[in-house]
Write a protein that holds these residues in place. Sequence first.
Motif, mmCIF file in Angstrom:
data_model
loop_
_atom_site.group_PDB
_atom_site.id
_atom_site.type_symbol
_atom_site.label_atom_id
_atom_site.label_comp_id
_atom_site.label_asym_id
_atom_site.label_seq_id
_atom_site.Cartn_x
_atom_site.Cartn_y
_atom_site.Cartn_z
ATOM 1 N N GLN A 76 0.822 -1.207 0.000
ATOM 2 C CA GLN A 76 0.000 0.000 0.000
ATOM 3 C C GLN A 76 0.858 1.260 0.000
ATOM 4 O O GLN A 76 0.579 2.225 -0.722
ATOM 5 N N ARG A 77 1.935 1.260 0.799
ATOM 6 C CA ARG A 77 2.834 2.414 0.821
ATOM 7 C C ARG A 77 3.540 2.570 -0.531
ATOM 8 O O ARG A 77 3.783 3.683 -1.005
ATOM 9 N N TYR A 93 1.121 4.123 -2.994
ATOM 10 C CA TYR A 93 0.936 5.540 -2.653
ATOM 11 C C TYR A 93 2.148 6.360 -3.078
ATOM 12 O O TYR A 93 2.003 7.410 -3.728
ATOM 13 N N ARG A 94 3.340 5.879 -2.715
ATOM 14 C CA ARG A 94 4.554 6.635 -3.024
ATOM 15 C C ARG A 94 4.769 6.751 -4.525
ATOM 16 O O ARG A 94 5.215 7.792 -5.022
ATOM 17 N N VAL A 106 10.674 2.643 0.066
ATOM 18 C CA VAL A 106 9.635 1.695 -0.330
ATOM 19 C C VAL A 106 9.636 1.433 -1.837
ATOM 20 O O VAL A 106 9.103 0.422 -2.300
ATOM 21 N N ASN A 108 3.160 11.150 11.665
ATOM 22 C CA ASN A 108 1.901 10.602 11.191
ATOM 23 C C ASN A 108 0.984 10.288 12.378
ATOM 24 O O ASN A 108 1.385 9.635 13.339
ATOM 25 N N TYR A 135 4.773 3.099 7.569
ATOM 26 C CA TYR A 135 4.499 4.505 7.285
ATOM 27 C C TYR A 135 5.769 5.146 6.746
ATOM 28 O O TYR A 135 6.877 4.741 7.103
ATOM 29 N N ILE A 136 5.592 6.126 5.885
ATOM 30 C CA ILE A 136 6.727 6.868 5.342
ATOM 31 C C ILE A 136 7.066 8.003 6.302
ATOM 32 O O ILE A 136 6.182 8.762 6.721
#
Length: 254
Positions: free
Chosen positions: A10-11, A14-15, A66, A94, A86-87
Motif C-alpha cells: 500500500q505504501r 501511494y509513493r 519503499v 503521522n 508509514y513513510i
Amino acid sequence: MGFTPHAIHQRYQYRKAISTRPYNARGKNLLRCEACLLAQQFCTCEFRRQLDSNVSFLLIMYDDEVLKPSNSGRLIADLIPDTHAYIWSRNYANRKLLHLLNSPHYQPYVVFPSEYAKPGQAVVESVTQAAQAEPLTSTKRPLFVLLDGSWREAIKMFSKSPYLHQLPLLSFTPETAARYGLRKGSRDFQLGTAEVAALALASAGEVANANSLNAWFSLFIESSLFSRSRKSTLDLSPLQDLQDAFELSLDRTP
C-alpha cells in the motif's frame, strides 16, 4: 497481485502515485512483478506464506525506500500478518503512527543500537528481559519498530523523531546474534532490515518464525541476483534449493 496487498504494498502504490518521475533503480528495464519487485521470471509470490505470530512490526520508512526493489522490509510484511508501515516525515509525525505507538494493546520496542540511546532511555536485549523488568509489558503484544533506510537515513530518522526517544530500545550485539544462531560473520555487523526483524522474532521466543524469515530473505537475495545476471537462466538449481529450504522452514513452524 494474487493476494491481498499488505501495508508495504500500500505504501509502495501511494509513493509511486505521488512521484513526479519514475524511480530509476538498477535494472530499471526489467519487467518486474508489482508485488515482490523481482524480475517476473523469478517472482517468489507463489511461495509466500503468512506465519502464525504473536508479535507485530512497525516499519518507519525513509522517503523513497519503499520504491527500491532491493528493500527487504517488504519481506517482513510478506510473512508476519500484523505488520504496519508509514513513510517518515521530518516535519510532522503521522497521526496513525503515533496512535499505534500509544495503543494500550502494544508494547513498542525501537530496534536500534544501544549507543544511540537518549538519556534515560531503557535498553533491553530481549523481550523476555523487558518483561522481567516491567511485568506489565508481558500482557501487551510486542511491537518492533524498525527504521527502514540506509544506515545514515536510519540515524537521521531516530535523531529527528522525539516520539521514539521515550520508548525502550531493543539492541543486538554480534554476541547476541551469535547466541540466537541466526547469522554468522556479518561484516561490521550491518544487517538488512529483514535480518534485524529475524533477530527481533528470536528475542521474542519465535525462533522458528525467525528461521523462516531468514530463509525467505535468502531466497529474495538469490532471486535478485538471478534477476541481474545474463547467465541466470543456465542453472536454476540454487534458486530451487532455496525455495525448498523455505518450504522446509515452514514445515518446522509450530
